[in-house]
Design an enzyme around this catalytic site. Structure first.
Site, PDB file in Angstrom:
ATOM      1  N   GLU A 120      -3.766 -10.848  -0.503  1.00  0.00           N
ATOM      2  CA  GLU A 120      -4.882 -10.500   0.810  1.00  0.00           C
ATOM      3  C   GLU A 120      -6.385 -11.081   0.125  1.00  0.00           C
ATOM      4  OE1 GLU A 120      -5.034  -7.239   3.049  1.00  0.00           O
ATOM      5  OE2 GLU A 120      -2.600  -6.717   2.519  1.00  0.00           O
TER       6      GLU A 120
ATOM      7  N   GLU B  52       1.442  -1.144  -0.088  1.00  0.00           N
ATOM      8  CA  GLU B  52      -0.468   0.200   0.097  1.00  0.00           C
ATOM      9  C   GLU B  52       0.596   1.139  -0.482  1.00  0.00           C
ATOM     10  OE1 GLU B  52      -4.289  -1.498   1.481  1.00  0.00           O
ATOM     11  OE2 GLU B  52      -2.869  -1.045   2.972  1.00  0.00           O
TER      12      GLU B  52
HETATM   13  C1  GAL Z   1      -5.058  -4.065   3.598  1.00  0.00           C
HETATM   14  C2  GAL Z   1      -3.623  -3.715   4.058  1.00  0.00           C
HETATM   15  C3  GAL Z   1      -4.293  -4.791   4.840  1.00  0.00           C
HETATM   16  C4  GAL Z   1      -4.770  -4.405   6.287  1.00  0.00           C
HETATM   17  C5  GAL Z   1      -6.429  -4.844   6.025  1.00  0.00           C
HETATM   18  C6  GAL Z   1      -7.289  -4.279   6.426  1.00  0.00           C
HETATM   19  O1  GAL Z   1      -5.477  -3.173   2.616  1.00  0.00           O
HETATM   20  O2  GAL Z   1      -2.649  -4.259   3.301  1.00  0.00           O
HETATM   21  O3  GAL Z   1      -2.722  -4.130   5.951  1.00  0.00           O
HETATM   22  O4  GAL Z   1      -5.184  -2.823   6.722  1.00  0.00           O
HETATM   23  O5  GAL Z   1      -5.836  -4.366   4.678  1.00  0.00           O
HETATM   24  O6  GAL Z   1      -7.171  -4.527   7.208  1.00  0.00           O
HETATM   25 MG    MG Z   2      -2.611   0.010   4.783  1.00  0.00          MG
END
Ligand code: GAL
Ligand code: MG
Length: 985
Positions: A502, A432
């Site tokens: 993710e 990010e």
């Molecule tokens: C993603 C991010 C993580 C965390 C997650 C939400 O966008 O990379 O670090 O913030 O969202 O829990």
């Molecule tokens: Mg973040």
């Protein structure tokens, strides 16, 4: 006199990434290191340039001072920075910890090269020895080493001072979604080497058995002596020094006189290749010899032979397209913040193995070095991620030349440290941080230095998953809808593997549609898996009496997912922070004490190594879903569950089945003719001890239905059904009569996805019931009622009929079109107190929901009511069981209330009303009711993952229109048994 390190103000100078710091390397020594962990003298200054006071307290190293009662507390923010200054600025109030201690340098270190290693310090480290400036380091999750040879004297003591500045230009690129802390969070040590030393060791070992080791050699005294050489052995067998390199230092003019290079090689016949299923490791020793042959330095490694490559749109490990069943993991601990012990990390990985994970993304920084040794040993594919996240100011920083050096520095130091780990299969440029020249520069460095591994960066790949010329070799989106992934894979445009960095956000009661994700992944070439967000709920153990973090004193003050009385798991805002992001920090598949959440059982089943593919006349068809192993390490037991009869069990003989193949096996018993609905489960366990699971550890429960339920008829009976003039059923075991419910205590997904706000707008949390009519007709009473929300009215009918031993309730609810997406349509009632044990036939024993029900087999289950509830940190809908056909709630005196459902339904039995859960912010605020709150749902909305990512899919929504369901209530009170609970309030 102003300290030169302070005068430089390095905390607001992104160009300064270090000063006086030694280059990172992958030489692993077993030196006679002096561990400097323990209590250090400590002062917390209000700012880095504030004068040192006279009063010292003490602080434990390693440890976060924010958890050690220093006055500075943890603060949780996700995207936003905790202070207003733009990069590279810092706030005037900038807690700065000064750590000091005497260090005895052994007398026999005379003539040695003496190195200080600080494992991790956040976010700027200034080092002084005897008040002399020694060095500066940033990069909070990697070690910094400093050469102290010229500043300490062996045989005498020195004062080492480590000054740690909390906020800096670097904080702007360490803006990960986690708690902010300050301190020295990994070990500190002092060690010595010969001045002639291995400056770096690079291991390349492929699955064909070819091994190549490149060593770089330096002499701290200056020019290298002539005649040095290296030797090595693998499992005791000597390696060959490469002819091309063997005189490298002596006469070869290609090589400088201060940097030596040497190469060793061998080919191992019949090598046992490393992969996450069979993580075979070999012992490697590399030695550097002085001209007289004596050993000057040695480096020891546990290495693995494996290949990683991308072929077309597949990521291949040893030539196999493996599925990546990953999780994002932070270095986290509820008492120490960022300092898990070796045992903690092993426990994390052991748990992940037992629940079917084979991959870890080190979100979002290089993890503790021990983690990689464990991943090598236990078998995980690791995406190693650099410590770069500039989330709040991502766009400004990605192309800011002042930060360029920091990007390259952080990525290159990670690669230099971790390159010899077989577990590391992919490098990641961070998280990010938009996409800019800083990333391309870092990518260029990696691709030159380590062409053996792919590189990924979500921020680059997201611009066009099909691009071929950016900083990412993998399309690694976050939270992409399943349909988008499938569409991309089918588009003909796909150019690179698609592995989500993710997905399936595990906040609260979540991970809906995980099985749908995997059905798509396993059936769509081009899709290869992803990393669940995330492993931990980052709750910090907090004392309620004074609001302070308990710190290391909290050992034993938690268990089963909950904090001991007088304590709670703190989340954002609980330490009095005004800027914070609340419970978003609690979004893991385990509680802060590593107790698995029910979602883990879902994952375990989805990842099952052996599965039931179907039933054929030759028998039950089993499939081996591993990539490298047979089934010989597994044992099985057949378990037959009959709805209306005793079950059967028998040992299962698992076939000799190569990966990817299927075979039919015969059941050792016949299906009994009677007994109604029949389910067959294969309980799979480890046949032998594994490094991560003793023999007998349960791994998965694949199952198949062998016979459908037969239709049932209740015989009518003569006894009256007591229904009052309000149309409410009266029954000695009920404290609150069955009424209609369309509401659930919003989950985090419901709240953050905006769904709960709609429900509140519609008034679903407070429907007003008016009885329209109560008609009695012999043994049957029909009650029509209306439930009015703010925007629509639901018509509801209940028909109560006396049947043999009980009451049959036929219900019908007609939802207006306005209520087009509600939480549930069903019945809620409350029982008298004392009914504390639930037995049910349906899915279990774990909590399950319509879109998260793959993990729970159908059978007879039994649990105390207390254990049905899952203690999510922020109370919410919890404790549901999917596919329940019938259940009995009973008291020790055999008083029992039994419910038979017309079809498999979503049921929950807890001590809490939905409004009790909604009103509480933390689990410890809940006050259990003495009776049970029972929900029987005709339909229940899926959980989805809308707190960060896609909502549940359309098939799991509860539509408007007519819903019908029926159930039969039976029950009676044994003498002296259950007491009716107070009916209301
Ligand atoms: C993603 C991010 C993580 C965390 C997650 C939400 O966008 O990379 O670090 O913030 O969202 O829990
Ligand atoms: Mg973040």
């Amino acid at each position: 006199m102003t300290d030169p390190l302070v005068a430089l103000r390095p905390w607001e100078a992104p160009e300064v990434t270090s000063w006086g710091r030694l280059p990172m390397n992958a030489a692993v020594r077993r030196p006679e290191a002096r561990c400097l962990d323990g209590d250090w003298r400590f002062q917390l200054l209000p700012a880095p340039d504030a004068p040192l006071g006279d009063v010292w307290s003490s602080s434990q190293v390693p440890g976060a001072w924010t958890l050690q009662d220093t006055g500075d507390l943890p603060q949780y923010t996700n995207v936003r920075m905790p202070f207003a200054q733009f990069p590279p600025g810092t706030p005037a109030a900038n807690p700065t910890g000064v750590y000091e201690r005497e260090v005895e340098v052994p007398g026999d270190w005379v003539g040695r090269r003496i190195v200080l290693q600080v494992g991790a310090a956040e976010s700027v480290l200034l080092v002084h020895v005897d008040e002399q400036p020694v060095g500066i380091s940033k990069d909070s999750h990697l070690a910094a080493e400093f050469d102290l040879t010229d500043v300490v004297r062996p045989g005498s003591g020195s004062v080492v001072r480590l000054t740690v500045v909390k906020w800096s230009d670097a904080s702007h690129i360490e803006d990960q979604d986690q708690w902010w802390h300050g301190g020295i969070t990994r070990s500190v040590m002092l060690y010595a080497t010969d001045p002639l030393h291995l400056a770096d060791v690079t291991v390349r070992a492929g699955r064909s058995g070819e091994l190549r080791i490149d060593c770089t050699v330096r002499d701290a005294r200056g020019a290298l002596p002539g005649g040095w050489h290296v030797s090595g052995d693998l499992e005791g067998l000597p390696l060959t020094q490469d002819a091309e390199f063997d005189r490298v230092n002596a006469e070869d003019e290609r090589v400088s006189d201060f940097l030596g290079e040497a190469r060793l090689h061998t080919t191992v016949a019949d090598v046992r290749a490393w992969n996450a299923e069979t993580p075979e490791l070999y012992d490697l020793a590399v030695r550097l010899h002085r001209p007289d042959g004596t050993v000057a330095d040695a480096s020891h490694h546990r290495i693995g032979f494996r290949d990683v490559e991308i072929a077309g749109r597949d990521l291949l490990i040893n030539g196999e397209r493996v599925f990546i069943r990953g999780v994002n993991r932070h270095d986290f601990h509820p008492l120490t913040g960022r300092t898990p012990s070796g045992d903690d990390m092993r426990a994390d990985l052991v748990l992940l193995k037992r629940f079917g994970f084979n991959a870890i993304r080190t979100s979002h920084y290089p993890n503790d070095p021990a983690l990689y040794d464990l991943a090598d040993e236990l078998g995980f594919y690791v995406v190693d991620e650099a410590d770069i996240e500039s989330h709040d100011h991502a766009h400004e920083i990605a192309d800011d030349p002042r930060y360029l050096n920091a990007f390259v520095d952080r990525v290159s130091r990670m690669v230099l440290r971790d390159k010899n780990h077989p577990s590391v299969v992919i490098w990641s440029l961070g998280n990010e941080s938009d996409y800019g020249a800083g990333h391309d520069a870092a990518a260029g460095w990696v691709r030159r230095h380590d062409p053996t591994r792919p590189l990924q960066y979500e921020g680059a790949a997201k611009l066009d998953w099909a691009a071929t010329d950016d900083a990412s070799d993998i399309a690694c989106p976050m939270y992409a809808p399943i349909e988008d992934c499938v569409a991309h894979a089918l588009s003909g445009r796909q150019t690179r593997p698609l592995i989500q960095c993710e997905y399936s956000h595990a906040m609260g009661n979540s991970n809906g549609t995980l099985a749908d994700h995997w059905a798509a992944i396993e059936s769509t070439p081009g899709l290869q898996g992803g990393f669940i967000w995330e492993f931990w709920d980052h709750g910090i153990l907090q004392r309620l009496s004074d609001g302070k973090p308990v710190g290391r004193a909290g050992t034993g003050l938690y268990g089963g997912g909950v904090a001991a009385p007088g304590h709670r798991w703190a989340y954002g805002g609980d330490f009095g922070e005004t800027i914070h992001d609340g419970a978003f920090i609690a979004d893991g598949v385990v509680f802060p004490d590593r107790t698995p959440k029910p979602a883990l059982y879902e994952h375990r089943e989805i990842a099952a190594p052996v599965r039931i593919e179907g039933v054929r006349h030759e028998g039950i068809v089993l499939g081996n879903h591993q990539h490298f192993r047979g089934l010989d390490w597994l044992a099985g037991q057949w378990e037959l569950s009959l709805a209306d009869g005793p079950g059967l069990t028998a040992p299962a003989r698992l076939p000799d089945l190569p990966p990817g193949e299927t075979a039919a096996v015969r059941l050792p018993f016949e299906l009994p003719r009677d007994g109604g609905e029949a389910w067959l489960t294969l309980r799979v366990t480890t046949a032998e001890d594994q490094p991560w699971a003793p023999r007998g550890t349960e791994l998965c429960l694949p199952r198949v239905r062998l016979r459908e339920a037969a239709a049932r008829e209740d015989s009518p009976a003569d006894q009256p059904v007591e229904v009052d003039d309000e149309g409410l059923l009266r029954h000695p075991l009920l404290a609150a009569a069955p009424t209609l419910c369309l509401w659930r205590a919003p989950t985090d997904n419901d709240e953050l996805g905006g769904i709960a706000a709609r429900w509140r707008d519609w008034g679903l949390d407070a429907l007003a019931r008016t009885v329209v009519s109560v008609r009695r007709d012999g043994g049957r009473t029909t009650v029509d009622a209306e439930y009015a929300g703010t925007t629509g009215v639901v018509r509801h009918r209940q028909v109560f009929t006396a049947v043999e031993g009980g009451i049959r309730v036929d219900e019908e609810a007609e939802l207006p079109d306005e209520f087009h997406d509600v939480a549930r349509v069903g019945t809620v009632f409350e029982t008298a107190s004392g009914l504390d044990l639930l037995e049910w036939f349906g899915q279990g024993p774990w909590e399950s929901y319509p879109d998260r029900s793959a993990g729970a087999p159908v059978g007879h289950h039994c649990l105390p009511v207390e254990e049905l509830f899952t203690p999510y940190l922020r109370p919410q809908e919890s404790g549901g069981r999917h596919g329940v056909r019938r259940f009995t709630l009973s008291a020790p005196d055999a008083t029992a209330l039994a419910v038979e459902l017309d079809a498999p339904r979503q049921v929950s039995v807890t001590r809490f009303r939905a409004e009790d859960l909604t009103a509480a912010a933390h689990h410890d605020e809940l006050v259990p009711r003495s009776g049970c709150v029972v929900h029987l749902d005709a339909a229940h909305r899926g959980l989805g993952t809308a707190s960060c990512g896609p909502d549940t899919s359309a098939s799991y929504l509860v539509p408007p229109g007519v819903h019908r369901w029926s159930w039969t209530l039976r029950g009676g009170r044994a003498a002296g048994g259950v007491t009716p609970a107070p009916a209301g309030d």
